[in-house]
Design a protein around this motif. Structure first.
Motif, PDB file in Angstrom:
ATOM      1  N   VAL A 181       0.830  -1.210   0.000  1.00  0.00           N
ATOM      2  CA  VAL A 181       0.000   0.000   0.000  1.00  0.00           C
ATOM      3  C   VAL A 181       0.865   1.261   0.000  1.00  0.00           C
ATOM      4  O   VAL A 181       1.752   1.427   0.850  1.00  0.00           O
ATOM      5  CB  VAL A 181      -0.954   0.012   1.211  1.00  0.00           C
ATOM      6  CG1 VAL A 181      -1.676   1.356   1.317  1.00  0.00           C
ATOM      7  CG2 VAL A 181      -1.960  -1.133   1.105  1.00  0.00           C
ATOM      8  N   GLY A 229     -11.629   3.185   4.846  1.00  0.00           N
ATOM      9  CA  GLY A 229     -12.077   3.622   3.535  1.00  0.00           C
ATOM     10  C   GLY A 229     -12.275   5.116   3.418  1.00  0.00           C
ATOM     11  O   GLY A 229     -12.813   5.600   2.418  1.00  0.00           O
ATOM     12  N   PHE A 287       0.504   5.625  -0.237  1.00  0.00           N
ATOM     13  CA  PHE A 287      -0.483   6.706  -0.089  1.00  0.00           C
ATOM     14  C   PHE A 287       0.233   8.035   0.136  1.00  0.00           C
ATOM     15  O   PHE A 287       1.209   8.116   0.881  1.00  0.00           O
ATOM     16  CB  PHE A 287      -1.423   6.438   1.087  1.00  0.00           C
ATOM     17  CG  PHE A 287      -2.392   7.559   1.333  1.00  0.00           C
ATOM     18  CD1 PHE A 287      -3.517   7.705   0.532  1.00  0.00           C
ATOM     19  CD2 PHE A 287      -2.169   8.477   2.344  1.00  0.00           C
ATOM     20  CE1 PHE A 287      -4.403   8.748   0.733  1.00  0.00           C
ATOM     21  CE2 PHE A 287      -3.052   9.516   2.571  1.00  0.00           C
ATOM     22  CZ  PHE A 287      -4.175   9.656   1.759  1.00  0.00           C
ATOM     23  N   LYS A 329      -3.292  -3.090  -2.062  1.00  0.00           N
ATOM     24  CA  LYS A 329      -4.583  -3.634  -1.651  1.00  0.00           C
ATOM     25  C   LYS A 329      -4.699  -3.644  -0.130  1.00  0.00           C
ATOM     26  O   LYS A 329      -3.716  -3.856   0.578  1.00  0.00           O
ATOM     27  CB  LYS A 329      -4.740  -5.072  -2.156  1.00  0.00           C
ATOM     28  CG  LYS A 329      -4.735  -5.245  -3.661  1.00  0.00           C
ATOM     29  CD  LYS A 329      -4.840  -6.731  -4.000  1.00  0.00           C
ATOM     30  CE  LYS A 329      -4.771  -6.971  -5.499  1.00  0.00           C
ATOM     31  NZ  LYS A 329      -4.846  -8.439  -5.799  1.00  0.00           N
ATOM     32  N   GLU A 382     -13.236  -2.616  -0.497  1.00  0.00           N
ATOM     33  CA  GLU A 382     -14.207  -1.928  -1.344  1.00  0.00           C
ATOM     34  C   GLU A 382     -15.437  -2.785  -1.602  1.00  0.00           C
ATOM     35  O   GLU A 382     -16.487  -2.266  -1.992  1.00  0.00           O
ATOM     36  CB  GLU A 382     -13.575  -1.556  -2.690  1.00  0.00           C
ATOM     37  CG  GLU A 382     -12.397  -0.602  -2.610  1.00  0.00           C
ATOM     38  CD  GLU A 382     -11.080  -1.319  -2.354  1.00  0.00           C
ATOM     39  OE1 GLU A 382     -11.098  -2.572  -2.274  1.00  0.00           O
ATOM     40  OE2 GLU A 382     -10.053  -0.637  -2.225  1.00  0.00           O
ATOM     41  N   LEU A 389      -7.238   4.679   6.089  1.00  0.00           N
ATOM     42  CA  LEU A 389      -7.201   3.776   4.945  1.00  0.00           C
ATOM     43  C   LEU A 389      -8.026   2.511   5.219  1.00  0.00           C
ATOM     44  O   LEU A 389      -8.767   2.041   4.352  1.00  0.00           O
ATOM     45  CB  LEU A 389      -5.756   3.396   4.613  1.00  0.00           C
ATOM     46  CG  LEU A 389      -4.919   4.496   3.956  1.00  0.00           C
ATOM     47  CD1 LEU A 389      -3.433   4.156   4.042  1.00  0.00           C
ATOM     48  CD2 LEU A 389      -5.334   4.696   2.495  1.00  0.00           C
ATOM     49  N   GLU A 404      -9.817   7.160   3.174  1.00  0.00           N
ATOM     50  CA  GLU A 404      -8.811   7.492   2.158  1.00  0.00           C
ATOM     51  C   GLU A 404      -8.607   6.268   1.276  1.00  0.00           C
ATOM     52  O   GLU A 404      -8.793   5.134   1.738  1.00  0.00           O
ATOM     53  CB  GLU A 404      -7.473   7.900   2.799  1.00  0.00           C
ATOM     54  CG  GLU A 404      -7.542   9.040   3.803  1.00  0.00           C
ATOM     55  CD  GLU A 404      -7.829  10.394   3.177  1.00  0.00           C
ATOM     56  OE1 GLU A 404      -7.800  10.487   1.924  1.00  0.00           O
ATOM     57  OE2 GLU A 404      -8.089  11.342   3.930  1.00  0.00           O
ATOM     58  N   LYS A 405      -8.225   6.499   0.038  1.00  0.00           N
ATOM     59  CA  LYS A 405      -7.994   5.414  -0.904  1.00  0.00           C
ATOM     60  C   LYS A 405      -6.499   5.284  -1.186  1.00  0.00           C
ATOM     61  O   LYS A 405      -5.824   6.301  -1.425  1.00  0.00           O
ATOM     62  CB  LYS A 405      -8.736   5.671  -2.221  1.00  0.00           C
ATOM     63  CG  LYS A 405     -10.222   5.917  -2.056  1.00  0.00           C
ATOM     64  CD  LYS A 405     -10.948   4.698  -1.533  1.00  0.00           C
ATOM     65  CE  LYS A 405     -12.449   4.954  -1.460  1.00  0.00           C
ATOM     66  NZ  LYS A 405     -13.173   3.834  -0.834  1.00  0.00           N
ATOM     67  N   PRO A 406      -5.957   4.069  -1.182  1.00  0.00           N
ATOM     68  CA  PRO A 406      -4.530   3.895  -1.500  1.00  0.00           C
ATOM     69  C   PRO A 406      -4.227   4.347  -2.923  1.00  0.00           C
ATOM     70  O   PRO A 406      -5.069   4.198  -3.833  1.00  0.00           O
ATOM     71  CB  PRO A 406      -4.318   2.384  -1.356  1.00  0.00           C
ATOM     72  CG  PRO A 406      -5.478   1.876  -0.585  1.00  0.00           C
ATOM     73  CD  PRO A 406      -6.619   2.786  -0.894  1.00  0.00           C
ATOM     74  N   ASP A 407      -3.047   4.912  -3.135  1.00  0.00           N
ATOM     75  CA  ASP A 407      -2.602   5.241  -4.489  1.00  0.00           C
ATOM     76  C   ASP A 407      -2.259   3.956  -5.241  1.00  0.00           C
ATOM     77  O   ASP A 407      -2.394   3.893  -6.461  1.00  0.00           O
ATOM     78  CB  ASP A 407      -1.381   6.166  -4.433  1.00  0.00           C
ATOM     79  CG  ASP A 407      -1.720   7.503  -3.776  1.00  0.00           C
ATOM     80  OD1 ASP A 407      -2.861   7.973  -3.936  1.00  0.00           O
ATOM     81  OD2 ASP A 407      -0.854   8.056  -3.071  1.00  0.00           O
ATOM     82  N   GLU A 408      -1.792   2.971  -4.502  1.00  0.00           N
ATOM     83  CA  GLU A 408      -1.566   1.640  -5.078  1.00  0.00           C
ATOM     84  C   GLU A 408      -1.585   0.619  -3.957  1.00  0.00           C
ATOM     85  O   GLU A 408      -1.480   0.959  -2.784  1.00  0.00           O
ATOM     86  CB  GLU A 408      -0.237   1.566  -5.837  1.00  0.00           C
ATOM     87  CG  GLU A 408       0.998   1.810  -4.992  1.00  0.00           C
ATOM     88  CD  GLU A 408       2.277   1.623  -5.799  1.00  0.00           C
ATOM     89  OE1 GLU A 408       2.450   0.534  -6.374  1.00  0.00           O
ATOM     90  OE2 GLU A 408       3.085   2.566  -5.862  1.00  0.00           O
TER      91      GLU A 408
END
Length: 251
Positions: free
Chosen positions: A7, A51, A9, A59, A68, A48, A53-57
């Protein structure tokens, strides 16, 4: 129960990322603490997971499913109790069930049961102003439990309490953990608190962006008591963790 896989962010307003390719996991039913200097990213991990915030990459998985795709997998308890002053304790505690449209009869049944477990049943009709700081945190914990989630995220919930009340709440939390069998992630600045509560301690000590959290096993069985903190290996562990935090602040 929870797994981060690579992950990364970064907040849009920041030049540096908060974390990069971070991987770690928490087993079902564990009580795990996360420690680190202010601003190092502890609360971002919770955001994170929730949910927010969303990770830039990467899981984030709960029970091997991407977050999700699932609902109601975690519940958050912040530093402040955030009880509504105009609602009674029982009405504050049952709020998650109201939002979930649980029947009034079932709300009453579950609220009575959990208030009895946390020692607040006789205060059900009282208001937050009538409760001590520790009692308010117990009410906030009861509300978190009634979200129905199996994973609880506690962000320094005892930091505003005086020392003796904080000690009592730590012991009380361990009792609740044993009773409810929840998976608990606990953020704290207090090294002794982390050692007393957790099976494992994750420590963030790299400068941003951090790429890993060192995992320290606490060599204590449950149940625990305050005397355990005087053991030579625990005193040594405490000093070691404090040293790691000091070095991270100087980076």
């Amino acid at each position: 129960m929870l797994r981060f896989e690579g992950v990364s962010f970064r907040y849009p307003e920041d030049e540096l990322g908060m974390m990069e390719k971070l991987s770690f996991q928490v087993e079902n039913g564990e009580l795990v603490a996360i420690i680190g200097a202010s601003g190092c990213g502890k609360s971002t991990i919770f955001r994170l997971i929730n949910g927010l915030e969303k990770p830039d990459e990467g899981k984030i998985l709960v029970d091997e499913r991407p977050i999700e795709t699932i609902k109601n997998y975690s519940a958050f308890m912040p530093q402040k109790d955030l009880l509504f002053p105009w609602r009674s304790i029982e009405k504050n505690v049952c709020l998650p069930m109201e939002l979930a449209k649980v029947s009034v009869e079932e709300q009453g049944r579950r609220t009575e049961k959990v208030l009895a477990q946390v020692g607040l049943l006789e205060y059900a009709k009282k208001f937050p102003k009538d409760l001590s700081g520790g009692m308010k945190q117990r009410a906030a914990f009861a509300r978190t439990l009634l979200s129905g989630a199996d994973m609880l995220l506690l962000d320094e919930p005892f930091s505003a309490l005086d020392y003796l009340t904080r000690v009592e709440m730590q012991e009380w939390l361990l009792q609740q953990w044993v009773h409810y069998h929840k998976t608990i992630l606990f953020i704290t600045h207090d090294v002794e608190e982390a050692i007393f509560l957790a099976k494992r301690v994750y420590i963030i000590q790299d400068s941003r962006p951090f790429t890993e959290m060192e995992c320290i096993e606490v060599p204590l069985d449950y149940p625990r008591n305050r005397e355990d903190l005087k053991k030579a290996e625990i005193v040594e562990l405490k000093e070691s963790l404090i040293g790691k935090l000091r070095r991270s602040v100087s980076l």
